[in-house]
Design an enzyme around this catalytic site. Sequence first.
Site, PDB file in Angstrom:
ATOM      1  N   GLY A 251       1.519  16.249   4.066  1.00 42.48           N
ATOM      2  CA  GLY A 251       2.655  15.821   3.782  1.00 42.48           C
ATOM      3  C   GLY A 251       3.807  16.931   3.305  1.00 42.48           C
ATOM      4  O   GLY A 251       3.548  17.880   3.203  1.00 42.48           O
TER       5      GLY A 251
ATOM      6  N   TYR B 257       6.978  -1.052  -2.561  1.00 44.54           N
ATOM      7  CA  TYR B 257       6.705   0.398  -2.714  1.00 44.54           C
ATOM      8  C   TYR B 257       6.581   0.647  -4.074  1.00 44.54           C
ATOM      9  O   TYR B 257       5.563   1.308  -4.551  1.00 44.54           O
ATOM     10  CB  TYR B 257       7.818   1.095  -2.021  1.00 44.54           C
ATOM     11  CG  TYR B 257       7.618   2.639  -2.154  1.00 44.54           C
ATOM     12  CD1 TYR B 257       6.534   3.375  -1.751  1.00 44.54           C
ATOM     13  CD2 TYR B 257       8.678   3.340  -2.978  1.00 44.54           C
ATOM     14  CE1 TYR B 257       6.372   4.954  -2.008  1.00 44.54           C
ATOM     15  CE2 TYR B 257       8.398   4.687  -3.311  1.00 44.54           C
ATOM     16  CZ  TYR B 257       7.381   5.586  -2.882  1.00 44.54           C
ATOM     17  OH  TYR B 257       7.381   6.798  -3.063  1.00 44.54           O
TER      18      TYR B 257
HETATM   19  N1  LIG Z   1       9.988  11.850  -0.458  1.00 41.32           N
HETATM   20  C1  LIG Z   1      10.371  11.487  -1.579  1.00 41.32           C
HETATM   21  O1  LIG Z   1      11.695  11.485  -1.734  1.00 41.32           O
HETATM   22  C2  LIG Z   1       9.786  11.084  -2.823  1.00 41.32           C
HETATM   23  C3  LIG Z   1      10.235  10.449  -4.057  1.00 41.32           C
HETATM   24  C4  LIG Z   1       9.735  10.080  -5.160  1.00 41.32           C
HETATM   25  C5  LIG Z   1       8.301  10.335  -5.059  1.00 41.32           C
HETATM   26  N2  LIG Z   1       7.773  10.790  -3.893  1.00 41.32           N
HETATM   27  C6  LIG Z   1       6.239  10.746  -4.066  1.00 41.32           C
HETATM   28  O2  LIG Z   1       5.883  12.041  -3.629  1.00 41.32           O
HETATM   29  C7  LIG Z   1       4.532  12.224  -2.967  1.00 41.32           C
HETATM   30  C8  LIG Z   1       4.554  12.937  -1.902  1.00 41.32           C
HETATM   31  O3  LIG Z   1       5.569  12.544  -0.964  1.00 41.32           O
HETATM   32  P1  LIG Z   1       6.025  13.145   0.324  1.00 41.32           P
HETATM   33  O4  LIG Z   1       7.444  13.101   0.127  1.00 41.32           O
HETATM   34  O5  LIG Z   1       5.253  14.389   0.526  1.00 41.32           O
HETATM   35  O6  LIG Z   1       5.506  12.034   1.354  1.00 41.32           O
HETATM   36  P2  LIG Z   1       4.727  12.185   2.956  1.00 41.32           P
HETATM   37  O7  LIG Z   1       5.439  13.392   3.455  1.00 41.32           O
HETATM   38  O8  LIG Z   1       4.940  11.136   3.395  1.00 41.32           O
HETATM   39  O9  LIG Z   1       3.428  12.725   2.448  1.00 41.32           O
HETATM   40  C9  LIG Z   1       2.474  11.672   2.340  1.00 41.32           C
HETATM   41  C10 LIG Z   1       1.385  12.112   2.820  1.00 41.32           C
HETATM   42  O10 LIG Z   1       0.092  10.986   2.488  1.00 41.32           O
HETATM   43  C11 LIG Z   1      -0.670  10.723   3.692  1.00 41.32           C
HETATM   44  N3  LIG Z   1      -1.566   9.811   3.618  1.00 41.32           N
HETATM   45  C12 LIG Z   1      -1.109   8.326   3.956  1.00 41.32           C
HETATM   46  N4  LIG Z   1      -2.045   7.627   3.723  1.00 41.32           N
HETATM   47  C13 LIG Z   1      -3.059   8.196   3.255  1.00 41.32           C
HETATM   48  C14 LIG Z   1      -4.323   8.057   3.151  1.00 41.32           C
HETATM   49  N5  LIG Z   1      -4.931   6.668   3.034  1.00 41.32           N
HETATM   50  N6  LIG Z   1      -5.212   8.889   2.690  1.00 41.32           N
HETATM   51  C15 LIG Z   1      -4.997  10.293   2.470  1.00 41.32           C
HETATM   52  N7  LIG Z   1      -3.477  10.651   2.965  1.00 41.32           N
HETATM   53  C16 LIG Z   1      -2.774   9.703   3.275  1.00 41.32           C
HETATM   54  C17 LIG Z   1       0.323  10.923   4.766  1.00 41.32           C
HETATM   55  O11 LIG Z   1      -0.252  11.059   6.096  1.00 41.32           O
HETATM   56  P3  LIG Z   1       0.327  10.365   7.374  1.00 41.32           P
HETATM   57  O12 LIG Z   1       1.786  11.000   7.446  1.00 41.32           O
HETATM   58  O13 LIG Z   1      -0.625  11.005   8.473  1.00 41.32           O
HETATM   59  O14 LIG Z   1       0.409   8.966   7.027  1.00 41.32           O
HETATM   60  C18 LIG Z   1       1.303  11.984   4.436  1.00 41.32           C
HETATM   61  O15 LIG Z   1       0.738  13.426   4.798  1.00 41.32           O
HETATM   62  C19 LIG Z   1       4.166  10.501  -3.059  1.00 41.32           C
HETATM   63  O16 LIG Z   1       3.298  10.304  -4.030  1.00 41.32           O
HETATM   64  C20 LIG Z   1       5.543   9.816  -3.080  1.00 41.32           C
HETATM   65  O17 LIG Z   1       5.392   8.655  -3.410  1.00 41.32           O
HETATM   66  C21 LIG Z   1       8.429  11.145  -2.914  1.00 41.32           C
END
Ligand SMILES: NC(=O)c1ccc[n+]([C@@H]2O[C@H](COP(=O)([O-])OP(=O)(O)OC[C@H]3O[C@@H](n4cnc5c(N)ncnc54)[C@H](OP(=O)(O)O)[C@@H]3O)[C@@H](O)[C@H]2O)c1
Length: 294
Positions: free
Chosen positions: A11, A126
């Site tokens: 991710g 969420y």
């Molecule tokens: N983006 C934001 O603005 C934001 C804000 C606040 C908090 N966060 C938190 O930051 C963290 C990282 O987010 P990010 O922005 O890097 O999101 P992201 O790019 O969507 O990364 C999440 C990753 O988790 C993987 N995933 C989903 N289901 C899974 C499973 N069952 N087992 C293993 N991997 C799985 C996804 O794979 P697939 O793509 O193949 O599904 C994706 O690669 C998360 O905890 C998110 O809640 C993000």
Amino acid sequence: MTRWLVTGAGGMLGTDLVATVASRGEPVTGMDRAGLDVTDAAAVTDAIARGRPDVVVNCAAWTAVDDAEVAEERALAVNGPGVANLAAACARSGARLVQVSTDYVFAGDASRPYAEDDVPAPRTAYGRTKLAGERAVLGQLPGSGYVVRTAWLYGAHGPNFVRTMIKLEDQRPTVDVVDDQHGQPTWTVDVARQIIALVHSTAAPGIYHATSSGQTTWFGLAREIFALLGADPARVRPIPSSALPRPAPRPAYSVLGHGAWAGPGVPPIGEWRTALHRAFPGLLAAQRAAGVAG
Ligand SMILES: NC(=O)c1ccc[n+]([C@@H]2O[C@H](COP(=O)([O-])OP(=O)(O)OC[C@H]3O[C@@H](n4cnc5c(N)ncnc54)[C@H](OP(=O)(O)O)[C@@H]3O)[C@@H](O)[C@H]2O)c1
């Protein structure tokens, strides 16, 4: 030397965390979803027992905020029980666990920054699922569990608001952007560095907020991006959130306080505008490469 295991390594945040840890010469194993599905309890136990990491950082999550409204059980499986699987395996192995969480655990209607110990009150599916993950970590690992909440993330390795604005500046004469949601745009590399600082500190287990300092609105952020592109910021026009209804309501106020960092003496992440300026060349290059590829 600290041995790291990063889940969700494919991710946006996971990619930068693995690269940032590796650049320090520390041993790190990044496992993407294909390598380790966190909902598979046996696979999680096996990966942690075999890898024997000192610290596990969970960047895996169901992050599709609107989709979660109609698929809460599926989102929960990843963000709740999936996290509990990691916590149970860490409890058995003795590894510390850092769980990445979100401003969406709060109601988003405050008028001062949310403190780490403010009472969560999620208003979206969420947010509810992410709160379940926080509770699993803090409940199962009272002596070795960390929750790092972040918000408004952007980075080179995934879709995000900054990259969308770079694309739209190229495609449209004007762009309408909401001006009534307040938050802290935060670079994934800064969150990665903050997690590393946390792990190498004497920080007590518990909740920490890893967002930029200062605050703006999506409109303010879009204008800054246009300025960085050398475009006229007046091409970005303010609209209210009511003009852009979405299945999951967006928090009006997502500003997080950084008081907990004083405990271990780790400086919080700096001001959002400075971070954006540092990150921008990489974001621009990533967006241009994606544009060429697409
Ligand atoms: N983006 C934001 O603005 C934001 C804000 C606040 C908090 N966060 C938190 O930051 C963290 C990282 O987010 P990010 O922005 O890097 O999101 P992201 O790019 O969507 O990364 C999440 C990753 O988790 C993987 N995933 C989903 N289901 C899974 C499973 N069952 N087992 C293993 N991997 C799985 C996804 O794979 P697939 O793509 O193949 O599904 C994706 O690669 C998360 O905890 C998110 O809640 C993000």
